[in-house]
Design an enzyme around this catalytic site. Structure first.
Site, PDB file in Angstrom:
ATOM      1  N   CYS A  60       0.825  -1.210   0.000  1.00 15.91           N
ATOM      2  CA  CYS A  60       0.000   0.000   0.000  1.00 15.91           C
ATOM      3  C   CYS A  60       0.859   1.259   0.000  1.00 15.91           C
ATOM      4  CB  CYS A  60      -1.024  -0.012   1.117  1.00 15.91           C
ATOM      5  SG  CYS A  60      -0.356  -0.028   2.754  1.00 15.91           S
TER       6      CYS A  60
ATOM      7  N   CYS B  23      -2.017   7.140   7.339  1.00 18.09           N
ATOM      8  CA  CYS B  23      -0.593   7.433   7.568  1.00 18.09           C
ATOM      9  C   CYS B  23      -0.339   7.734   9.042  1.00 18.09           C
ATOM     10  CB  CYS B  23      -0.140   8.637   6.740  1.00 18.09           C
ATOM     11  SG  CYS B  23      -0.216   8.361   4.982  1.00 18.09           S
TER      12      CYS B  23
END
Lengths: 397, 147
Positions: free
Chosen positions: B33, B103
């Site tokens: 990813c 994130c």
């Protein structure tokens, strides 16, 4: 003024001043509806016919085979959906590839939900479709083959003439999305046996919001937009006259300059590729080296991520694009880069630079110098690079 | 797309690097990813984080959240470091675009993974700390352990 180096001409191009100039009177003076009876407006009908002729001339087609649309995406949607409907009695099978633009892929998915079957052909490591694979995929119920002329991400130019020949031999309609190739590569719809072709204005220094679908005479294709007699009743709605005039002008200019422009672009492209390969370690050129659009450069830089690369290039005034997931909002990197077999982490570190008519060698040298610095900086920050260096040290010991 | 603080931490990331003989190292995320974070902690006998370094492969938000997370745990004791959540990291950066929220989660996980490594090495238990989830990156880690 801060420096701006625009290397994203596959995304869109600057509308050329001549095009804008040609369009302007059609907003303010010749604003009449081409369908009106009075002479002042009806003259615009002739203007539209002239633009069709210009475009048809470049393709080796007839003027009445050019249908204006709001762009390449609409043309792709139209070609697929209307053909599928018109030929449903013959069959419900469509052949396309894994590297098409989403305008094709998502339309195919739409058709699949409505009972059509779609074969998505694989490509090789350079993004080339094998014409033999196209032939092998043909079934008695195949009604359409749609293969893009040139890929928008990696620039690979597909064997369109060979695929067209196969389609013709089997009596199957052949559509090509030529948004990136039209007026970049010389070709003729008859020689390539193309039945339908999509193109767009803003990829060739024309305006946005205008494109066309070429439909060969005799192809049974249904109306896409209903509500008027425009475009031979197949695509209703008052014509975008300024857009059509701009498209005509852009095509005229692009066709006239094609040879000189693409020779220059190819030379600069090769310069950019060779400097990057020589000066930046652990990189890979994506797409075919020879069968390649004259303005496309696409590299993967191992151990770095594309969005970071783009932001840092932007800070240096360089506009490019990436196949990284982060630029699209999904977690998966570009379907094209995965289709040519790149592992995810390498696909994430890809960079597309597409040259334009104004690109200079000096600009590209500045880009390579910046890129060297940025890639080194990002690698210095990358745990993948740290692991790589450690593994290398181990091997030496 | 990004706030000024995110851009600042992306352009001038704090605490980039490695720590030799670190008290704890944690690597999270996976290349699939597109985000991998590694955090190194130097923890003293009073369980204070004396130094912290990071390396990140990822987008602008991934780099900025790593940088901010290291700033937030530096000088803290391990219990305080446990309180540095992804929300805290995001707030300190004046927010992230919705698609980038993962994130900040990664930054929290990276710190936890480094603390777990420290706890394992020292045979201690840190309250509220769970074993980090394994990730795709593990294969390479194992390869490294051969030497």
């Amino acid at each position: 003024m801060e420096r701006l180096i625009y290397l994203d001409n596959a995304a869109t191009t600057k509308t050329s001043p001549e095009v804008v100039e040609a369009m302007l009177p059609y907003f303010t003076e010749h604003y009449g509806n081409p369908s009106s009876v009075y002479g002042f407006a009806a003259a615009n009908k002739e203007v539209i016919i002239r633009q069709r002729e210009i475009i048809a001339g470049v393709l080796g087609a007839k003027g009445n085979e050019i249908y204006f649309t709001a762009g390449g995406t609409e043309a792709d949607n139209w070609a697929l959906i209307a053909t599928a409907e018109a030929y449903a009695a013959k069959g419900r099978h469509i052949i396309t590839t894994k590297i098409e633009h989403h305008a094709i892929l998502h339309t195919c998915e739409y058709l699949q939900k409505r009972g059509y079957e779609v074969t998505y052909l694989d490509v090789d490591e350079n993004g080339l479709v094998d014409p033999k694979a196209v032939e092998d995929a043909i079934r008695p119920d195949t009604i359409l083959i749609s293969v893009m002329f040139a890929n928008n991400e990696i620039g690979t130019v597909e064997p369109i003439a060979e695929i067209g020949k196969i389609a013709k031999e089997h009596g199957i309609l052949f559509h090509t999305d030529a948004v990136q190739a039209f007026a970049q590569i010389p070709f003729n719809v008859d020689e390539c046996n193309i039945d339908m072709l999509s193109a767009s204005g803003h990829k060739l220094n024309g305006p946005k919001g205008i494109g066309f679908l070429y439909i060969r005479t005799g192809v049974k294709i249904r109306s896409f937009i209903h509500g008027g007699a425009q475009e031979r009743r197949r695509r209703a709605g008052t014509e975008n006259v300024p857009g059509i005039v701009g498209l005509g002008k852009a095509v005229e200019l692009a066709a006239a300059s094609m040879q000189e422009r693409t020779e220059k672009e190819s030379r600069l492209r090769n310069h950019l590729i060779s400097r990057i390969e020589k000066e930046i370690p652990c990189c890979r050129l994506n797409g075919d080296r020879v069968k390649r659009l004259p303005n496309n450069v696409n590299f993967s830089f191992q151990f770095v991520e594309g969005e970071s690369l783009l932001i840092m290039l932007d800070m240096k005034g360089i506009c490019a694009s990436s196949g990284s997931a982060c630029t699209s909002g999904s977690l998966d990197p570009s379907h094209v880069l995965l289709a040519i077999g790149l592992p995810h982490e390498i696909a994430h570190g890809s960079l597309r630079m597409t040259l334009g008519a104004d690109t200079t060698e000096e600009e590209l040298d500045y880009v390579v110098d910046s890129l060297k610095e940025i890639v080194a900086q990002l690698r210095n920050m990358s745990p993948l690079y740290e692991d790589f260096v450690r593994r290398q040290k181990n091997q030496e010991n | 797309m990004y706030t000024e603080k995110v851009m600042d931490h992306f352009q001038h990331p704090r605490n980039v690097g490695e720590i030799e003989n670190a008290s704890g190292v944690g690597t999270v995320g996976n290349a699939k990813c597109g985000d991998i974070m590694r955090i190194y902690l130097d923890i003293d006998e009073n369980q204070i984080i004396r130094d912290v370094k990071f390396k990140t492969f990822g987008c602008g938000a991934a780099v900025a959240t790593s940088s901010m997370a290291t700033e937030l745990v530096k000088g803290k004791n391990i219990q305080e470091a446990m309180e540095v959540t992804n929300k805290a990291v995001m707030e300190a950066l004046d927010g992230l675009p919705p698609v980038k929220v993962h994130c900040s989660l990664l930054a929290e996980e990276a710190i936890h993974a480094a603390l777990w490594d420290y706890a394992e090495k020292n045979g201690i238990r840190i309250e509220g700390l769970e074993k980090p989830k394994s990730d795709v990156h593990e294969g390479e880690e194992e390869e490294e352990e051969e030497y």
